[in-house]
Structure formats: C-alpha cells, structure tokens
Scaffold this motif. Structure first.
Motif, short mmCIF file in Angstrom:
data_model
loop_
_atom_site.label_atom_id
_atom_site.label_comp_id
_atom_site.label_asym_id
_atom_site.label_seq_id
_atom_site.Cartn_x
_atom_site.Cartn_y
_atom_site.Cartn_z
N VAL A 13 17.25 8.07 -8.78
CA VAL A 13 17.38 8.03 -7.25
C VAL A 13 16.85 6.84 -6.80
CG1 VAL A 13 15.02 9.44 -7.10
CG2 VAL A 13 16.76 9.58 -5.43
N HIS A 14 17.35 6.37 -5.69
CA HIS A 14 16.92 5.07 -4.93
C HIS A 14 16.27 5.57 -3.50
CE1 HIS A 14 16.75 0.78 -4.44
NE2 HIS A 14 16.71 1.17 -3.14
N VAL A 15 14.90 5.01 -3.30
CA VAL A 15 14.07 5.40 -2.10
C VAL A 15 14.01 4.16 -1.33
CG1 VAL A 15 13.30 7.70 -2.98
CG2 VAL A 15 12.25 5.60 -3.39
N GLY A 16 14.10 4.24 -0.01
CA GLY A 16 13.63 3.27 0.77
C GLY A 16 12.13 3.29 1.26
N ALA A 31 6.87 -4.92 -3.08
CA ALA A 31 7.51 -4.96 -4.49
C ALA A 31 6.31 -4.56 -5.25
CB ALA A 31 7.94 -6.40 -4.84
N ILE A 32 5.08 -5.32 -5.18
CA ILE A 32 3.96 -4.89 -6.21
C ILE A 32 3.42 -3.59 -5.86
CG2 ILE A 32 1.54 -5.37 -6.41
CD1 ILE A 32 2.17 -8.27 -5.66
N GLU A 33 3.46 -3.10 -4.84
CA GLU A 33 3.15 -1.62 -4.52
C GLU A 33 4.30 -0.57 -4.95
OE1 GLU A 33 0.59 1.51 -2.97
OE2 GLU A 33 0.40 -0.51 -3.47
N ALA A 34 5.37 -0.96 -4.98
CA ALA A 34 6.47 -0.06 -5.68
C ALA A 34 6.28 -0.01 -7.23
CB ALA A 34 7.87 -0.46 -5.34
N GLN A 35 5.83 -1.20 -7.95
CA GLN A 35 6.02 -1.17 -9.17
C GLN A 35 4.62 -0.40 -9.58
OE1 GLN A 35 6.45 -4.71 -12.23
NE2 GLN A 35 4.21 -4.93 -11.45
N LYS A 36 3.53 -0.76 -8.91
CA LYS A 36 2.22 0.29 -9.31
C LYS A 36 2.56 1.72 -9.16
CE LYS A 36 -2.49 0.82 -7.28
NZ LYS A 36 -3.27 0.17 -6.20
N ARG A 37 3.40 2.02 -8.15
CA ARG A 37 3.42 3.65 -8.21
C ARG A 37 4.78 4.06 -8.82
NH1 ARG A 37 0.59 5.74 -4.08
NH2 ARG A 37 -0.34 4.36 -2.58
N ARG A 83 7.62 8.30 -1.48
CA ARG A 83 6.99 7.31 -2.20
C ARG A 83 7.26 7.67 -3.65
NH1 ARG A 83 0.57 6.88 -0.89
NH2 ARG A 83 0.73 8.44 -2.85
N PRO A 84 7.45 6.43 -4.62
CA PRO A 84 8.06 6.65 -5.91
C PRO A 84 6.84 7.60 -6.68
CG PRO A 84 7.18 4.35 -5.56
CD PRO A 84 7.54 5.09 -4.24
N ASP A 85 5.67 7.49 -6.63
CA ASP A 85 4.77 8.21 -7.51
C ASP A 85 5.24 9.74 -7.04
OD1 ASP A 85 3.87 7.75 -4.87
OD2 ASP A 85 1.77 7.52 -5.42
N GLU A 86 5.42 10.00 -5.89
CA GLU A 86 5.72 11.43 -5.61
C GLU A 86 7.18 11.67 -6.28
OE1 GLU A 86 5.66 15.26 -4.32
OE2 GLU A 86 4.21 13.83 -4.46
N VAL A 87 7.91 11.01 -6.09
CA VAL A 87 9.22 11.32 -6.90
C VAL A 87 8.83 11.44 -8.54
CG1 VAL A 87 11.58 10.32 -7.49
CG2 VAL A 87 10.44 9.84 -5.23
N ARG A 88 8.27 10.41 -8.88
CA ARG A 88 7.78 10.64 -10.26
C ARG A 88 7.26 11.99 -10.69
NH1 ARG A 88 10.53 8.57 -13.65
NH2 ARG A 88 10.12 6.34 -13.07
N ARG A 89 6.15 12.33 -9.65
CA ARG A 89 5.67 13.55 -10.01
C ARG A 89 6.61 14.73 -10.13
NH1 ARG A 89 3.96 17.90 -7.43
NH2 ARG A 89 4.80 17.44 -5.51
N ILE A 126 14.02 5.48 -11.20
CA ILE A 126 13.41 5.44 -9.63
C ILE A 126 13.65 4.04 -9.16
CG2 ILE A 126 11.62 5.73 -8.11
CD1 ILE A 126 10.45 7.96 -10.07
N GLY A 127 14.34 3.68 -8.14
CA GLY A 127 14.65 2.48 -7.58
C GLY A 127 14.12 2.62 -6.23
N VAL A 128 13.63 1.70 -5.70
CA VAL A 128 12.86 1.43 -4.64
C VAL A 128 13.19 0.00 -3.95
CG1 VAL A 128 10.81 1.20 -3.33
CG2 VAL A 128 10.86 2.69 -5.19
#
Length: 216
Positions: free
Chosen positions: A86-89, A118-124, A94-100, A108-110
C-alpha cells in the motif's frame, strides 16, 4: 514480495482518464508485457465495491507476471484483495500505523517532498519512497516541482529505494541521472500512450540507462 531497487525501476501508476475504449485491465497487461516492474492501482472516484473488484482482478494479473501490486491510499482494499503493498501520502495513515495493522507481510510506500519527510518515513517503517513531483504534472493540481538538488538530498538521506514521480516522460527521464533514484513512477507516459506496451518498453530501457540498471 520483495521491495528493492529493481522493483522501482519502472513503476506504473494507473489512471483511467486515458482508457480510450480499452479496459484498465487490458492497459495494465500491455504495460506488464512492456516490462513495468511494479503496478500501483490508484482510484479516487470508484465505489468501494467497484474498487475492490478491480483490485482483485488486476492483482491476479500482476501475480501472473510476478510483479508487485500496490494499492494507493486504501489499506482496507489492499488487505481485502491481498495486495503486495500500500502507498500512503503525507496526509494519510502513518507508515508505522500501517505496519502495526499489516505486520511485515506488506510493502509500504510513502510520499516524500522533503529530506525531513523522507527520514521520518524511513524511521516509521517505509519500504520505499515516492519523491516528487520532479516535473510539472497535469495529474495533480497545485503541485510545485521538486528541485533536482532536493531529490538528490532525499536519496542520500535514506537507505531505502526512492522512486521519482511527477511529469516523467521519455523526453525528460534522463535528466534524473545521478540523483540517486532507483527508478521512475509513470502515469500518463504509459497509460495515455497509443501503444502502452511499446511506451513501457522504451521507458524501461531509459530508466535502466538512467539508473545504471541495464537488463542482463
């Protein structure tokens, strides 16, 4: 399914604006025959029922060709149809919520417009980033083109693949060389083409030259 630089080489994002009497299924299959390496189903105006039916159908098609199938923005549809990701804007979940919610089984794409995003998306927990719009595009209104320098900085700031998106065509794709992107995400240059398969094959070759990922 894996997500690496080769997955991002030619990432097709669907748009039914240019069907021209063809079905989206037919267009996606032509794109797959032309060599696209990832398919994102992007639907903003279909009912949930129609979106799910389409996702199931095109997801099966992508599996037939061994290509990752990504759903744009709609996690519920992605889960129901068994999509690979899934790709989210920035304004979505948030990607960490998707991952949960999905565990490790989904890509997961952001979307990222800045180094900080970019850094925040990778971190999450993002597996890849979509960075853009790198050129002016008619697909989304009120977009400001991302500078080459910012694109380069985004790529340098993360260890996950970055795919450039926005206004990319055969005429300007090579201008992204040296930026660090793993590939390009393309909408109209594929789906508005009279010959979708040929357009995809030509874009794949150019992306290979641009990234140094020439076919074996």
């Amino acid at each position: 399914m894996r997500c690496d630089s080769s997955t991002m080489k030619l990432y097709a994002v669907t748009d039914r604006s240019w069907l021209g009497g063809r079905t989206l299924y037919e267009q996606v299959e032509e794109a797959l025959l032309g060599g696209v390496t990832c398919v994102q189903l992007r639907e903003k105006n279909l009912s949930e029922e129609a979106f799910l039916a389409e996702a199931i159908s095109i997801g099966r098609l992508c599996r037939k060709y061994g290509v990752p199938f990504i759903i744009n923005d709609n996690l519920e549809i992605a889960q129901k149809c068994g999509a690979d990701g899934v790709h989210v804007g920035q304004d979505d979940m948030r990607p960490d919520e998707v991952r949960r919610r999905v565990g490790d089984k989904m890509i997961i794409g952001v979307t990222a417009h800045t180094v900080a995003e970019a850094i925040e998306a990778q971190k999450r927990g993002a597996d890849y980033l979509g960075a853009g719009a790198v050129f002016q595009t008619g697909t989304k209104s009120n977009t400001v083109a991302l500078s080459y320098e910012t694109l380069q900085a985004i790529c340098a700031s993360v260890q996950i693949p970055v795919v450039a998106i926005g206004g990319i065509a055969k005429s300007n794709l090579m201008a992204l060389a040296g930026s660090g992107v793993s590939g390009v995400a393309v909408v109209s240059a594929i789906f508005a083409a009279e010959d979708v398969r040929t357009a995809s094959a030509e874009l794949l070759e150019l992306s290979g030259k641009m990234t140094g990922q020439m076919p074996a």
